[in-house]
Design a protein around this motif. Sequence first.
Motif, PDB file in Angstrom:
ATOM      1  N   GLN A   1       0.839  -1.187   0.000  1.00 32.15           N
ATOM      2  CA  GLN A   1       0.000   0.000   0.000  1.00 32.15           C
ATOM      3  C   GLN A   1       0.881   1.246   0.000  1.00 32.15           C
ATOM      4  O   GLN A   1       2.104   1.151  -0.066  1.00 32.15           O
ATOM      5  CB  GLN A   1      -0.952  -0.026   1.199  1.00 32.15           C
ATOM      6  CG  GLN A   1      -1.883  -1.221   1.248  1.00 32.15           C
ATOM      7  CD  GLN A   1      -2.826  -1.336   0.065  1.00 32.15           C
ATOM      8  OE1 GLN A   1      -3.098  -0.349  -0.623  1.00 32.15           O
ATOM      9  NE2 GLN A   1      -3.328  -2.541  -0.193  1.00 32.15           N
ATOM     10  N   ALA A   2       0.266   2.416   0.059  1.00 37.39           N
ATOM     11  CA  ALA A   2       0.972   3.686  -0.133  1.00 37.39           C
ATOM     12  C   ALA A   2       1.333   4.366   1.177  1.00 37.39           C
ATOM     13  O   ALA A   2       0.574   4.321   2.143  1.00 37.39           O
ATOM     14  CB  ALA A   2       0.110   4.625  -0.981  1.00 37.39           C
TER      15      ALA A   2
ATOM     16  N   LEU B   1       3.489   8.536  -7.143  1.00 36.47           N
ATOM     17  CA  LEU B   1       3.462   7.251  -6.435  1.00 36.47           C
ATOM     18  C   LEU B   1       2.605   6.243  -7.187  1.00 36.47           C
ATOM     19  O   LEU B   1       3.010   5.083  -7.377  1.00 36.47           O
ATOM     20  CB  LEU B   1       2.923   7.448  -5.022  1.00 36.47           C
ATOM     21  CG  LEU B   1       2.866   6.190  -4.156  1.00 36.47           C
ATOM     22  CD1 LEU B   1       4.273   5.681  -3.847  1.00 36.47           C
ATOM     23  CD2 LEU B   1       2.108   6.456  -2.864  1.00 36.47           C
ATOM     24  N   ASN B   2       1.440   6.657  -7.634  1.00 36.25           N
ATOM     25  CA  ASN B   2       0.555   5.755  -8.374  1.00 36.25           C
ATOM     26  C   ASN B   2       1.180   5.309  -9.691  1.00 36.25           C
ATOM     27  O   ASN B   2       0.977   4.170 -10.134  1.00 36.25           O
ATOM     28  CB  ASN B   2      -0.797   6.412  -8.624  1.00 36.25           C
ATOM     29  CG  ASN B   2      -1.702   6.379  -7.396  1.00 36.25           C
ATOM     30  OD1 ASN B   2      -1.510   5.565  -6.496  1.00 36.25           O
ATOM     31  ND2 ASN B   2      -2.678   7.269  -7.345  1.00 36.25           N
ATOM     32  N   GLN B   3       1.938   6.204 -10.322  1.00 32.93           N
ATOM     33  CA  GLN B   3       2.619   5.834 -11.559  1.00 32.93           C
ATOM     34  C   GLN B   3       3.640   4.737 -11.309  1.00 32.93           C
ATOM     35  O   GLN B   3       3.763   3.788 -12.088  1.00 32.93           O
ATOM     36  CB  GLN B   3       3.300   7.062 -12.172  1.00 32.93           C
ATOM     37  CG  GLN B   3       2.346   8.052 -12.798  1.00 32.93           C
ATOM     38  CD  GLN B   3       3.046   9.323 -13.269  1.00 32.93           C
ATOM     39  OE1 GLN B   3       4.209   9.582 -12.931  1.00 32.93           O
ATOM     40  NE2 GLN B   3       2.339  10.128 -14.046  1.00 32.93           N
ATOM     41  N   ARG B   4       4.383   4.840 -10.204  1.00 34.91           N
ATOM     42  CA  ARG B   4       5.368   3.817  -9.868  1.00 34.91           C
ATOM     43  C   ARG B   4       4.678   2.482  -9.587  1.00 34.91           C
ATOM     44  O   ARG B   4       5.124   1.426 -10.017  1.00 34.91           O
ATOM     45  CB  ARG B   4       6.198   4.242  -8.654  1.00 34.91           C
ATOM     46  CG  ARG B   4       7.119   5.394  -8.915  1.00 34.91           C
ATOM     47  CD  ARG B   4       8.281   4.985  -9.832  1.00 34.91           C
ATOM     48  NE  ARG B   4       9.286   6.008  -9.862  1.00 34.91           N
ATOM     49  CZ  ARG B   4       9.283   7.057 -10.696  1.00 34.91           C
ATOM     50  NH1 ARG B   4       8.305   7.189 -11.588  1.00 34.91           N
ATOM     51  NH2 ARG B   4      10.251   7.944 -10.649  1.00 34.91           N
ATOM     52  N   PHE B   5       3.593   2.528  -8.819  1.00 31.56           N
ATOM     53  CA  PHE B   5       2.852   1.307  -8.525  1.00 31.56           C
ATOM     54  C   PHE B   5       2.320   0.669  -9.805  1.00 31.56           C
ATOM     55  O   PHE B   5       2.411  -0.544 -10.007  1.00 31.56           O
ATOM     56  CB  PHE B   5       1.703   1.597  -7.559  1.00 31.56           C
ATOM     57  CG  PHE B   5       2.030   1.326  -6.119  1.00 31.56           C
ATOM     58  CD1 PHE B   5       1.682   0.136  -5.519  1.00 31.56           C
ATOM     59  CD2 PHE B   5       2.701   2.279  -5.356  1.00 31.56           C
ATOM     60  CE1 PHE B   5       1.979  -0.120  -4.183  1.00 31.56           C
ATOM     61  CE2 PHE B   5       3.009   2.036  -4.018  1.00 31.56           C
ATOM     62  CZ  PHE B   5       2.642   0.827  -3.431  1.00 31.56           C
ATOM     63  N   ALA B   6       1.755   1.484 -10.680  1.00 32.75           N
ATOM     64  CA  ALA B   6       1.201   0.959 -11.930  1.00 32.75           C
ATOM     65  C   ALA B   6       2.296   0.335 -12.789  1.00 32.75           C
ATOM     66  O   ALA B   6       2.101  -0.725 -13.400  1.00 32.75           O
ATOM     67  CB  ALA B   6       0.490   2.072 -12.686  1.00 32.75           C
ATOM     68  N   GLU B   7       3.460   0.970 -12.812  1.00 29.99           N
ATOM     69  CA  GLU B   7       4.568   0.493 -13.638  1.00 29.99           C
ATOM     70  C   GLU B   7       5.155  -0.810 -13.113  1.00 29.99           C
ATOM     71  O   GLU B   7       5.401  -1.747 -13.883  1.00 29.99           O
ATOM     72  CB  GLU B   7       5.663   1.559 -13.707  1.00 29.99           C
ATOM     73  CG  GLU B   7       6.894   1.142 -14.499  1.00 29.99           C
ATOM     74  CD  GLU B   7       7.982   2.193 -14.503  1.00 29.99           C
ATOM     75  OE1 GLU B   7       9.065   1.921 -15.058  1.00 29.99           O
ATOM     76  OE2 GLU B   7       7.768   3.291 -13.923  1.00 29.99           O
ATOM     77  N   TYR B   8       5.386  -0.882 -11.814  1.00 31.29           N
ATOM     78  CA  TYR B   8       6.091  -2.034 -11.244  1.00 31.29           C
ATOM     79  C   TYR B   8       5.162  -3.099 -10.647  1.00 31.29           C
ATOM     80  O   TYR B   8       5.473  -4.292 -10.687  1.00 31.29           O
ATOM     81  CB  TYR B   8       7.071  -1.571 -10.165  1.00 31.29           C
ATOM     82  CG  TYR B   8       8.270  -0.856 -10.704  1.00 31.29           C
ATOM     83  CD1 TYR B   8       9.365  -1.563 -11.206  1.00 31.29           C
ATOM     84  CD2 TYR B   8       8.333   0.536 -10.707  1.00 31.29           C
ATOM     85  CE1 TYR B   8      10.479  -0.905 -11.700  1.00 31.29           C
ATOM     86  CE2 TYR B   8       9.450   1.208 -11.203  1.00 31.29           C
ATOM     87  CZ  TYR B   8      10.519   0.478 -11.697  1.00 31.29           C
ATOM     88  OH  TYR B   8      11.608   1.152 -12.193  1.00 31.29           O
TER      89      TYR B   8
ATOM     90  N   VAL C   1      -2.746   0.302  -8.774  1.00 30.14           N
ATOM     91  CA  VAL C   1      -2.530   1.394  -7.822  1.00 30.14           C
ATOM     92  C   VAL C   1      -3.077   0.967  -6.467  1.00 30.14           C
ATOM     93  O   VAL C   1      -4.028   0.175  -6.378  1.00 30.14           O
ATOM     94  CB  VAL C   1      -3.207   2.702  -8.289  1.00 30.14           C
ATOM     95  CG1 VAL C   1      -2.574   3.183  -9.589  1.00 30.14           C
ATOM     96  CG2 VAL C   1      -4.701   2.524  -8.466  1.00 30.14           C
ATOM     97  N   PRO C   2      -2.482   1.449  -5.387  1.00 28.82           N
ATOM     98  CA  PRO C   2      -2.905   1.004  -4.046  1.00 28.82           C
ATOM     99  C   PRO C   2      -4.208   1.664  -3.613  1.00 28.82           C
ATOM    100  O   PRO C   2      -4.416   2.853  -3.841  1.00 28.82           O
ATOM    101  CB  PRO C   2      -1.744   1.459  -3.159  1.00 28.82           C
ATOM    102  CG  PRO C   2      -1.173   2.650  -3.873  1.00 28.82           C
ATOM    103  CD  PRO C   2      -1.337   2.375  -5.337  1.00 28.82           C
TER     104      PRO C   2
ATOM    105  N   SER D   1      -9.107  11.130  -4.672  1.00 30.86           N
ATOM    106  CA  SER D   1      -8.173  10.488  -5.598  1.00 30.86           C
ATOM    107  C   SER D   1      -8.421   8.994  -5.729  1.00 30.86           C
ATOM    108  O   SER D   1      -7.737   8.323  -6.501  1.00 30.86           O
ATOM    109  CB  SER D   1      -6.726  10.719  -5.131  1.00 30.86           C
ATOM    110  OG  SER D   1      -6.405  12.092  -5.128  1.00 30.86           O
ATOM    111  N   GLY D   2      -9.355   8.479  -4.944  1.00 31.82           N
ATOM    112  CA  GLY D   2      -9.728   7.076  -5.080  1.00 31.82           C
ATOM    113  C   GLY D   2      -9.247   6.157  -3.977  1.00 31.82           C
ATOM    114  O   GLY D   2      -9.520   4.949  -4.020  1.00 31.82           O
TER     115      GLY D   2
END
Length: 275
Positions: A159-160, A196-203, A207-208, A229-230
């Motif tokens: 999670q974030a 942060l969401n971009q990093r999660f989506a990429e790796y 998204v968390p 933001s969800g």
Amino acid sequence: MILRKIAALCCAVFLLLPAAPHAAAEEPVELPIIMYHHISKLSERLGDYVVSPETFENDLKYLSELGYTSISLRELIDYVDGRGTLPEKAVMITFDDGQRSFAEYALPLLEKYDMCAVAAIVGKYADDYTASGDRNPYYAYMGWPELAELANNPHVELQAHSYDMHSLDYRKGCAMMKGEAATDYEKVFSADLTLLNQRFAEYIGEVPPAFAYPFGIRCPECREILLSSGFRALFTCDEHVNSITHNPECLHELGRYNRPNSANRYSFFSKMGIS
């Protein structure tokens, strides 16, 4: 005209019907959440935010012997949304910051006792240690390739914990600063979350849905931005047992109990009703 009259008649008949009895409200599920940070074998490092592998293992053993089942954030959200159930004795285990000691010491023990933990990741730390490749469990943080492997482990949920707001030097965590314009703050915090969401989506490939406030510091503005933001669940550092219902708002101020290494196990767990 005829259709309108029929519709009006149906509405009138419906209003005259007796109201269906409401289903009995379900009792809230009491959910204690434990917060860990770093695990170290060095006795001089142990303290309020660093526990030994032995302390962590004995905590898991204690919970297991008392019949507690650790749950994931996904299971919790599913229950709130009416898509699942929770065990009679539910507990959640969390780790903040994303230090490499989690993979080195905590994960094997979680697997041994068949429990799961939520690991809240600071994106900038993951970036830095992806670049350096340093995997020393005494001080390093997990890089994105390692986190991607962990994401496939049923005993771990990522999670974030912000991208780069885990600091007290300038801004206090992710809260608005005194005198800061709301529009400026929204741009700064939203940009942090986007990265942060971009990093999660990429790796990680997704998204968390949960955010742990750095240091537990928060403000009404950051809460509003996170929810818009969800993010579904927000972890605080307030020490209280959570009453979980089917109302999504019960996830917005989740309390957690920080685990100091020196605390007596029975006394620590008794505070949250575990004994």
